[in-house]
Design a protein around this motif. Structure first.
Motif, PDB file in Angstrom:
ATOM      1  N   ALA A 188      -7.866  33.224 -56.762  1.00 13.40           N
ATOM      2  CA  ALA A 188      -8.531  32.892 -58.029  1.00 13.40           C
ATOM      3  C   ALA A 188      -9.286  31.571 -57.957  1.00 13.40           C
ATOM      4  O   ALA A 188     -10.438  31.468 -58.401  1.00 13.40           O
ATOM      5  N   ARG A 189      -8.679  30.543 -57.415  1.00  6.98           N
ATOM      6  CA  ARG A 189      -9.316  29.224 -57.338  1.00  6.98           C
ATOM      7  C   ARG A 189     -10.585  29.285 -56.498  1.00  6.98           C
ATOM      8  O   ARG A 189     -11.634  28.751 -56.878  1.00  6.98           O
ATOM      9  N   HIS A 190     -10.505  29.950 -55.336  1.00  8.20           N
ATOM     10  CA  HIS A 190     -11.670  30.037 -54.451  1.00  8.20           C
ATOM     11  C   HIS A 190     -12.800  30.839 -55.103  1.00  8.20           C
ATOM     12  O   HIS A 190     -13.978  30.472 -54.982  1.00  8.20           O
ATOM     13  N   ILE A 191     -12.433  31.922 -55.777  1.00  9.97           N
ATOM     14  CA  ILE A 191     -13.448  32.758 -56.424  1.00  9.97           C
ATOM     15  C   ILE A 191     -14.192  31.962 -57.484  1.00  9.97           C
ATOM     16  O   ILE A 191     -15.430  32.030 -57.595  1.00  9.97           O
ATOM     17  N   ASN A 192     -13.478  31.176 -58.275  1.00 11.06           N
ATOM     18  CA  ASN A 192     -14.114  30.393 -59.330  1.00 11.06           C
ATOM     19  C   ASN A 192     -15.020  29.308 -58.758  1.00 11.06           C
ATOM     20  O   ASN A 192     -16.149  29.104 -59.235  1.00 11.06           O
ATOM     21  N   LEU A 193     -14.556  28.612 -57.732  1.00 14.21           N
ATOM     22  CA  LEU A 193     -15.343  27.524 -57.153  1.00 14.21           C
ATOM     23  C   LEU A 193     -16.578  28.028 -56.416  1.00 14.21           C
ATOM     24  O   LEU A 193     -17.514  27.253 -56.188  1.00 14.21           O
ATOM     25  N   ASP A 194     -16.601  29.293 -56.051  1.00 13.96           N
ATOM     26  CA  ASP A 194     -17.734  29.843 -55.319  1.00 13.96           C
ATOM     27  C   ASP A 194     -18.971  30.001 -56.196  1.00 13.96           C
ATOM     28  O   ASP A 194     -20.079  30.173 -55.671  1.00 13.96           O
ATOM     29  N   ARG A 195     -18.764  29.987 -57.524  1.00 14.88           N
ATOM     30  CA  ARG A 195     -19.877  30.091 -58.484  1.00 14.88           C
ATOM     31  C   ARG A 195     -20.696  31.359 -58.277  1.00 14.88           C
ATOM     32  O   ARG A 195     -21.922  31.374 -58.471  1.00 14.88           O
ATOM     33  N   ALA A 196     -20.038  32.421 -57.897  1.00 15.95           N
ATOM     34  CA  ALA A 196     -20.730  33.692 -57.676  1.00 15.95           C
ATOM     35  C   ALA A 196     -20.925  34.413 -59.003  1.00 15.95           C
ATOM     36  O   ALA A 196     -20.257  34.132 -60.004  1.00 15.95           O
ATOM     37  N   LEU A 197     -21.855  35.354 -58.995  1.00 15.75           N
ATOM     38  CA  LEU A 197     -22.104  36.168 -60.182  1.00 15.75           C
ATOM     39  C   LEU A 197     -21.288  37.455 -60.137  1.00 15.75           C
ATOM     40  O   LEU A 197     -20.878  37.975 -61.172  1.00 15.75           O
ATOM     41  N   THR A 198     -21.051  37.974 -58.936  1.00 11.01           N
ATOM     42  CA  THR A 198     -20.258  39.192 -58.736  1.00 11.01           C
ATOM     43  C   THR A 198     -19.390  39.005 -57.492  1.00 11.01           C
ATOM     44  O   THR A 198     -19.637  38.113 -56.674  1.00 11.01           O
ATOM     45  N   LEU A 199     -18.407  39.866 -57.321  1.00 13.45           N
ATOM     46  CA  LEU A 199     -17.557  39.786 -56.133  1.00 13.45           C
ATOM     47  C   LEU A 199     -18.351  39.994 -54.841  1.00 13.45           C
ATOM     48  O   LEU A 199     -18.125  39.268 -53.857  1.00 13.45           O
ATOM     49  N   PRO A 200     -19.287  40.948 -54.757  1.00 12.58           N
ATOM     50  CA  PRO A 200     -20.071  41.077 -53.515  1.00 12.58           C
ATOM     51  C   PRO A 200     -20.868  39.823 -53.161  1.00 12.58           C
ATOM     52  O   PRO A 200     -21.202  39.622 -51.986  1.00 12.58           O
ATOM     53  N   ASP A 201     -21.173  38.953 -54.148  1.00 13.29           N
ATOM     54  CA  ASP A 201     -21.841  37.687 -53.828  1.00 13.29           C
ATOM     55  C   ASP A 201     -20.987  36.834 -52.901  1.00 13.29           C
ATOM     56  O   ASP A 201     -21.507  36.091 -52.051  1.00 13.29           O
ATOM     57  N   VAL A 202     -19.672  36.913 -53.062  1.00 17.34           N
ATOM     58  CA  VAL A 202     -18.756  36.155 -52.208  1.00 17.34           C
ATOM     59  C   VAL A 202     -18.903  36.610 -50.757  1.00 17.34           C
ATOM     60  O   VAL A 202     -18.906  35.801 -49.826  1.00 17.34           O
TER      61      VAL A 202
END
Length: 756
Positions: A188-202
């Motif tokens: 969760a922390r990494h996903i939020n800090l990535d500032r992505a718009l969708t999961l595939p953006d990660v």
């Protein structure tokens, strides 16, 4: 139960229970049989109670007495009563209209709130897709828990525990709750800090456009099944309450949820989720705890039996004041004088629970024979927990809420609390399965049995298989609990379904427009790279949501609850089985490898999918989800085997069924379904491949990919480190190169014209 369906008061003595998974018992007592066999056959309907014509003819000779006819009538009766002496199932009254009105009113209220949020998004894609990254903790908790506690987790949970047993249903909320807690710990922390718009953006940031497109396709396929499962659940409620066809109810559900979802995006989803959570959680929790506390009988007690029924032990005999049997004086039988003194005052049941049932068995998840004499899907249940706990980490809706959180800390805490709420709401709901069996189970006045079935482990030559009521739990809510609580719980189920449906629709439209169509120009040169821009992204997302909603509705109509494989819980498991095999391993690789390899991610996804598909079609699967363990418990039902009586009838010994006698055998095959092994093996294969390729590329990559190619990671607008000038420069260079290429082609064409 008596003839009117009233409950029989039970002794306070403890019940030494043996569980019923699919149960039966026939009562062809001599007191009832003469009534059955004296039907006037002339002009009446002809019965075909058995697939085998010879078996049908054999029963016709018994029922018609001296007649040589090979057919018999069930006019005014039914096969299970005519053949087995089991009372025809009583009709349950239709639900009162107020239930349907209350549910429709709540749906319209939720839809209106969703439409109101269209004024908040102001045409900005960040507002539409991730609610401006502004959601506070209380909203994140509500939205995450609403996505987790859907009709798959609630209606699927109680339906499975009603049809089978407690842990068969409880594994759904357990797996979903574990997933949120794992997400809080690892992602969760990494996903939020990535500032992505969708999961595939990660994935795009680490692995490039090709992996991004592959992940997008896998997650969209997964969510087609997730949305379909929730449409099945919502449709089942509406079809029952409004007396609609299941298909019509599913399409009605799809249209209603689609309308407000595409209007306001994640703002409408988030704030309707809060309302739906408040209504749904409280309603479902209140109903569950009320029923557990106030129901006098929370699981079917030992059967009282019927005339000529022999009790299995002294404890049950004493409980019901049994008397010495007429033919077997050493045994204890049903007390006809006390319990059935006259036809209009006769208390009896189907004898389905000789030793009673329990609300749950503590060793069901560790012992394959816990439910003896019935089978236990222990391997499949553990596989379900694993699939839901890890597969849900790649859920588009879960991670979209993490991206929309104000801070990484809010995302982490929100996931942890939402996971605990899933346990608190979902697990008690599984207890309602055993309570529903009291009213609509095999020992109730509404029980229905397959006449043409036998089982040697149960000692039943006919009427061996109980047929669960597909609407059993909904009937319990509308007939057996206070109307207010039943209505509240029904609204809660529909609200929980809507909260996941809207998230799924939004997620699929977002991913397809943002991660596939926006990159189409890189895969297909004839498509402009400016095909999708910020100005038209929301419009495209709304349009593309239409075919996805239609596709899910089609899946739901094909696999609705009446389908043998189509219960809501089944489609939930399929949804996350897909992403577990393909997406989860490279997702962890994004954050837990020093230098994520595009080639490792690509190979991991491909091998995971191939392993899952190959195992799906090579492992033995008969559709029953039961491993081929030894013992009678793991034998499937056979066709009717004999006209003799089961051994628990007090009749002369020579009239008892002896399955060892030639011509009296019950032909049964052993269950042989390895479903679950494939779900566990595929991600392991994907993990091995990912780690191996990462290790091979520890010093330098195998291949050197073009810097602006589809196998090199890149940043998108809004992500940390994104430089719009770099993107514009790259796009300008690409456009200049494209013009230069066209000029060269024109020059070559001119030269060729001169040559000709």
């Amino acid at each position: 139960n008596d003839m009117s369906g009233k409950k029989l008061s039970c002794s306070s003595k403890p019940c030494h229970a043996r569980p019923p998974r699919i149960t039966l018992l026939r009562k062809m007592s001599k007191a009832i049989l003469p009534i059955i066999v004296n039907f006037d056959l002339f002009g009446h309907a002809v019965a075909q109670c058995f697939q085998d014509p010879d078996t049908n003819a054999e029963w016709a000779l018994i029922i018609n007495k001296d007649s040589t006819s090979t057919e018999f009538s069930i006019e005014g009766s039914c096969c299970q009563e005519t053949v087995c002496g089991l009372k025809c199932p009583e009709e349950t009254p239709p639900p009162a209209k107020m239930f349907g009105k209350a549910v429709i009113a709540s749906i319209l209220f939720f839809v209106s709130v969703g439409f109101a949020s269209i004024f908040v998004i102001k045409g900005k894609s960040e507002n539409y897709f991730v609610a401006g990254r502004s959601l506070p903790l209380w909203v994140i908790i509500a939205t995450l828990a609403s996505q987790s506690i859907d009709s798959n987790a609630l209606l699927g949970c109680v339906t499975l525990s009603y049809k089978y047993h407690f842990w068969d249903g409880a594994v759904l909320p357990i797996g979903l709750g574990c997933s949120l807690i794992l997400n809080a710990v690892f992602l969760a922390r990494h996903i939020n800090l990535d500032r992505a718009l969708t999961l595939p953006d990660v994935f795009a940031k680490r692995y490039g456009k090709l992996v991004e497109a592959m992940v997008s396709c896998c997650t969209i396929t997964s969510f087609l099944c997730l949305l379909a499962g929730n449409l099945v659940g919502m449709g089942a409620v509406l079809a029952y309450l409004l007396t609609m066809t299941p298909t019509g109810a599913i399409w009605m559900s799809a249209v209603l949820v689609f309308a407000y979802t595409v209007a306001g995006g994640l703002y409408s989803v988030a704030y309707t989720d809060v309302l739906q959570a408040a209504v749904g959680w409280l309603g479902c929790m209140t109903l569950a705890f009320y029923s557990i506390k106030n129901e006098k009988i929370t699981a079917p007690p030992p059967s009282i039996g019927f005339p000529s029924y022999k009790y299995p032990d002294d404890t049950t005999c004493e409980m019901y004041d049994g008397v010495p049997c007429e033919n077997d004086v050493t045994a204890c039988c049903y007390n006809t004088d006390k319990w059935c003194p006259s036809d209009n005052k006769c208390f009896y049941d189907n004898g389905a629970y000789p030793f009673g049932d329990q609300s749950h068995f503590t060793d069901q998840m560790t012992n394959a024979y816990s439910l003896t004499p019935f089978p236990n899907a222990v391997v499949f249940n553990w596989a379900n927990i694993f699939v839901l706990a890890f597969g849900n980490l790649a859920a588009l809706d879960f991670q979209a809420r993490c991206m929309a959180s104000k801070t990484a800390k809010i995302a982490t805490i929100g996931c942890a609390i939402a996971g605990c709420l899933t346990f608190i709401v979902g697990i008690p709901f599984a207890y309602l399965g055993s309570i529903t069996r009291v009213y609509y189970g095999p020992d109730s006045a509404r029980a229905s049995f397959e006449t043409d079935s036998c089982h040697i482990g149960l000692g039943l030559p006919t009427c061996a298989m109980w047929l669960p009521d597909q609407d059993g739990f909904l009937k319990y809510l509308t007939n057996e609990v206070p109307s207010f609580l039943g209505t509240w719980c029904l609204i809660g189920i529909v609200a929980s379904s809507m909260s996941t449906c809207d998230g799924a629709i939004l997620a699929m439209g977002t991913v397809f427009s943002h991660n596939i169509l926006r990159n189409a120009g890189y895969f297909f040169p004839y498509i402009s790279q400016d095909f999708i821009e910020e100005e038209n992204l929301i419009t495209v997302a709304r349009i593309i949501s239409v075919p996805f909603t239609i596709a899910s509705a089609v899946i739901a109509t094909l696999y609705r609850s009446s389908h043998s494989l189509g219960a809501t819980g089944y489609l939930l498991i399929v949804a996350f089985d897909i992403v577990l095999a393909s997406v989860v391993v490279p997702l962890f690789g994004c954050f837990y490898t020093k230098k994520p390899s595009s080639l490792a991610a690509f190979c991991s996804i491909v091998t995971g999918i191939l392993a899952r598909v190959i195992l799906e079609f090579t492992l033995p699967k008969d559709g029953y989800l039961l491993m081929p363990f030894d013992g009678h418990e793991f034998l499937d039902y056979g066709a009717a085997a004999s006209t003799a009586f089961p051994t628990f009838f007090d009749v002369p010994t020579e009239r008892h069924w002896d399955p060892s006698v030639e011509g009296e055998q019950c032909e049964q095959s052993r269950y042989n379904d390895w479903t679950g092994i494939d779900s566990l093996a595929a991600p392991i294969v994907a993990l091995i491949v990912f780690v191996f390729v990462q290790w091979l590329e520890r010093d330098k990559p195998f291949f050197t990919f073009a810097k602006d190619g589809i196998m090199v990671g890149y940043l998108k607008e809004g992500q940390v480190g994104y430089d719009p000038e770099v993107r514009n420069s790259a796009r300008s260079e690409s456009n200049a190169q494209e013009k230069e290429d066209h000029a060269r082609v024109d020059e070559v064409d001119n030269v060729m014209d001169d040559v000709r």
